[in-house]
Design a protein around this motif. Structure first.
Motif, PDB file in Angstrom:
ATOM      1  N   VAL A  64       1.678  -5.124   3.444  1.00  0.00           N
ATOM      2  CA  VAL A  64       0.664  -5.700   4.326  1.00  0.00           C
ATOM      3  C   VAL A  64       0.756  -7.215   4.223  1.00  0.00           C
ATOM      4  O   VAL A  64       0.528  -7.794   3.161  1.00  0.00           O
ATOM      5  CB  VAL A  64      -0.744  -5.212   3.909  1.00  0.00           C
TER       6      VAL A  64
ATOM      7  N   LEU B 193       7.864  13.492  -0.570  1.00  0.00           N
ATOM      8  CA  LEU B 193       8.776  12.344  -0.663  1.00  0.00           C
ATOM      9  C   LEU B 193      10.093  12.617   0.067  1.00  0.00           C
ATOM     10  O   LEU B 193      10.680  11.722   0.664  1.00  0.00           O
ATOM     11  CB  LEU B 193       9.103  12.020  -2.126  1.00  0.00           C
TER      12      LEU B 193
ATOM     13  N   GLU C 298       0.855  -1.183   0.000  1.00  0.00           N
ATOM     14  CA  GLU C 298       0.000   0.000   0.000  1.00  0.00           C
ATOM     15  C   GLU C 298       0.894   1.238   0.000  1.00  0.00           C
ATOM     16  O   GLU C 298       1.955   1.232   0.614  1.00  0.00           O
ATOM     17  CB  GLU C 298      -0.911   0.015   1.239  1.00  0.00           C
ATOM     18  N   ILE C 299       0.441   2.274  -0.712  1.00  0.00           N
ATOM     19  CA  ILE C 299       1.253   3.491  -0.819  1.00  0.00           C
ATOM     20  C   ILE C 299       0.410   4.686  -0.385  1.00  0.00           C
ATOM     21  O   ILE C 299      -0.679   4.903  -0.909  1.00  0.00           O
ATOM     22  CB  ILE C 299       1.707   3.742  -2.275  1.00  0.00           C
ATOM     23  N   TYR C 300       0.886   5.428   0.617  1.00  0.00           N
ATOM     24  CA  TYR C 300       0.203   6.647   1.037  1.00  0.00           C
ATOM     25  C   TYR C 300       1.174   7.818   0.954  1.00  0.00           C
ATOM     26  O   TYR C 300       2.127   7.879   1.721  1.00  0.00           O
ATOM     27  CB  TYR C 300      -0.346   6.493   2.456  1.00  0.00           C
ATOM     28  N   ARG C 301       0.933   8.728   0.050  1.00  0.00           N
ATOM     29  CA  ARG C 301       1.834   9.855  -0.199  1.00  0.00           C
ATOM     30  C   ARG C 301       3.277   9.368  -0.309  1.00  0.00           C
ATOM     31  O   ARG C 301       4.177   9.897   0.333  1.00  0.00           O
ATOM     32  CB  ARG C 301       1.708  10.891   0.912  1.00  0.00           C
ATOM     33  N   GLY C 302       3.463   8.325  -1.065  1.00  0.00           N
ATOM     34  CA  GLY C 302       4.814   7.861  -1.342  1.00  0.00           C
ATOM     35  C   GLY C 302       5.383   6.921  -0.303  1.00  0.00           C
ATOM     36  O   GLY C 302       6.396   6.271  -0.540  1.00  0.00           O
TER      37      GLY C 302
ATOM     38  N   ARG D 225       6.025   5.998  -8.468  1.00  0.00           N
ATOM     39  CA  ARG D 225       5.680   4.915  -7.541  1.00  0.00           C
ATOM     40  C   ARG D 225       4.747   3.864  -8.145  1.00  0.00           C
ATOM     41  O   ARG D 225       4.276   2.982  -7.459  1.00  0.00           O
ATOM     42  CB  ARG D 225       5.029   5.480  -6.272  1.00  0.00           C
TER      43      ARG D 225
ATOM     44  N   GLU E  29       5.541   3.537   1.438  1.00  0.00           N
ATOM     45  CA  GLU E  29       5.067   2.210   1.071  1.00  0.00           C
ATOM     46  C   GLU E  29       5.011   1.298   2.291  1.00  0.00           C
ATOM     47  O   GLU E  29       5.944   1.255   3.081  1.00  0.00           O
ATOM     48  CB  GLU E  29       6.000   1.601   0.020  1.00  0.00           C
ATOM     49  N   TYR E  30       3.895   0.618   2.439  1.00  0.00           N
ATOM     50  CA  TYR E  30       3.757  -0.358   3.517  1.00  0.00           C
ATOM     51  C   TYR E  30       3.447  -1.715   2.914  1.00  0.00           C
ATOM     52  O   TYR E  30       2.587  -1.825   2.046  1.00  0.00           O
ATOM     53  CB  TYR E  30       2.604   0.022   4.457  1.00  0.00           C
TER      54      TYR E  30
END
Lengths: 112, 405
Positions: A53, B299, A44-48, B252, A50-51
């Motif tokens: 899961v 970023l 998952e990506i939130y404002r760049g 991304r 990355e997590y």
């Protein structure tokens, strides 16, 4: 009597249910669960940021059947939940000591 | 008094008021679910705190009789002499209506800062910070630009508050993020999933809607300049939402909903100082650059190592700087004879003036905020205990939870 627990991909639930209907399975309990096995999680990506899961949503079915029906039910689940891609799930078969129908008080096979 | 202008400014003021609850939803959706109410509260209660300050002495400090170009004096405390007659800031609307419109800006600005210290500040410390910051940082800078202070006299163009509101809150948030420190687990693998992105997008939509009051209303009249500001606001914002998602798609791999909402806010910020001074095509360029620039600034945060939780620096600080400088590039007398020409229209001096405004606001806001925060930290303490932080602000600061399922 046996309990069959199957962990399947959520989008396969309807297929499995229909397949089991065809062979006369009249009831089941399902729950939405999360877990992981060999299948990797998703990103998952939130404002760049990355997590990864790890736990992926799955559906768990619980079905109680007469011991004689186990092979047929397992085969049906295997067939209907199959995609061939990693993460198709697992099927567990467990012994059940007793089943009681609350309304009538029936025991054993009659209560299934 | 002009009834058309007055009717318009009443509506515009209400639109700007709505931005603060909109911001509460925007920020509220971005934090973890245990902090959703604490975060919403940070914005929402500014509607209470700043309204009182404004009447008691705030309006007087910002807009009262000038002292050396730096601040207003206290002659208008308790709004003494501020009535329903027109003037002195407009010939067509009641003085009290101008005061109300400006109050909504003063409420929004400290609410914007709260994104920088989200998920970890004590509520009591937050209240003290908001009172001190509004009084000592916001009111003077507001005076510099709009209240007859030195920046306005120098000829700096800030149509609706790019310096006063956005650069100001951005650098205050940077100071806050540095003084209060990182959230527990930040930058060490722990994930900080937004709890409710649909709520964030709704908040962004409310901000966008309210911003028409913010920008078009800054014309202080229902006139040609208001129409220009309304239009440039729309196209710059749309352009920035688009350029942000394109930038993240390239860098991304996926265009995100949060990116579209963040890009929109970046565009709104960037067009704010320019709204009534530039044409529609310039507005699109300002928006396109804002979306990419603010995304890159967000970023860069993880490399620079400060935990500006909700990206106030990247979006409001950097977006505000770009907007203020862009005003010095794209401003044109052809679209608004009451403004000035920018660098691209043959007046490089305007760009220099804009840069002075940017530098002065950054420096005063950052250093002033740093001092205020440090004083609060050593006296009452800024931060909740680690145990409270793990439990969340909702239950520990407010004894309630946002979602009971």
């Amino acid at each position: 009597m046996k309990k069959i627990e199957a962990i399947v991909k959520p989008f396969k639930l309807d297929d499995v249910k229909e397949a089991l209907n065809e062979i006369g399975i009249k009831g089941m309990t399902i729950s939405e669960v999360k877990g992981y096995g060999r299948q990797k999680g998703h990103k998952e990506i939130y404002r760049g940021a990355e997590y990864v899961v790890d736990f992926i949503p799955k559906v768990k079915l619980e079905i109680i059947v007469d011991a004689a029906q186990v092979d047929q039910v397992v085969a049906k689940i295997k067939e209907s939940a199959y995609t061939g891609k990693i993460g198709d799930g697992k099927i567990f078969v467990l012994p059940i000591e007793e089943v009681i129908r609350v309304r009538t008080g029936e025991h054993g096979k009659d209560a299934i | 008094m002009n009834t058309g202008d007055t009717a318009f400014m009443l509506i515009a003021s209400a639109l700007v008021m709505l931005m603060t609850p909109g911001l509460a939803l925007f920020y509220g959706g971005l934090v973890r679910s245990k902090n959703v109410l604490g975060t919403i509260m940070h914005s929402f209660i500014c509607l209470g705190i700043v309204s009182i300050i404004w009447v008691v002495y705030g309006y007087s400090l910002a807009f009262g009789p000038d002292i050396g170009g730096l601040t207003g004096n206290l002659d208008w405390m308790w709004l003494k002499g501020v009535g329903t007659k027109v003037g002195p800031y407009s010939d067509t609307i009641p003085d009290l209506l101008f005061c109300a419109f400006q109050l909504m800006f003063a409420i929004l600005t400290p609410a914007l800062i709260t994104g920088g210290f989200a998920e970890r500040m004590k509520f009591s410390a937050f209240l003290i910070f908001t009172v001190l910051w509004s009084s000592l940082i916001y009111m003077p800078i507001c005076h510099w630009v709009w209240g007859g202070g030195w920046l306005g006299s120098l000829g700096a163009l800030d149509f609706a508050g790019g310096t006063v509101i956005h650069i100001n809150c951005g650098f205050a948030a940077l100071a806050a993020a540095m003084i209060i420190g990182k959230r527990k687990g930040w930058g060490r693998g722990e994930s900080f999933h937004p709890n409710n992105l649909p709520m964030t997008v709704l908040g962004a939509g409310i901000l966008w809607f309210g911003w028409f009051g913010f920008n078009a209303g800054s014309a202080l009249a229902a006139d040609e300049t208001a129409a220009l500001a309304f239009f440039t606001t729309q196209v710059a914002t749309g352009a920035a939402a688009l350029s942000w998602i394109i930038a993240e798609w390239i860098l991304r791999g996926k265009p995100t909903t949060l990116g579209a909402a963040s890009g929109a806010v970046a565009g709104l910020v960037a067009i704010t100082p320019a709204a009534g001074f530039v044409g529609p095509v310039s507005a699109i360029i300002i928006g396109l650059v804002a979306g990419v620039l603010c995304y890159l600034a967000v970023l860069a945060k993880s490399r620079l190592g400060y935990d500006d939780a909700l990206d106030v620096v990247g979006i409001h600080g950097i977006g505000g700087i770009w907007g203020a400088l862009a005003t010095g590039l794209f401003a044109s007398l052809a679209v608004n004879p009451g403004g000035a020409n920018g660098l691209f229209f043959g007046n490089p001096n305007q760009f220099v003036i804009q840069a002075i405004g940017v530098g002065a606001t950054m420096a005063y806001s950052f250093i002033g905020s740093l001092i205020i925060l440090k004083i609060i930290d050593v006296t009452v303490g800024l931060r909740v205990t680690t145990e409270e932080e793990v439990q969340g602000l909702d239950i520990t600061q407010h004894s309630e939870i946002g979602y009971s399922l």
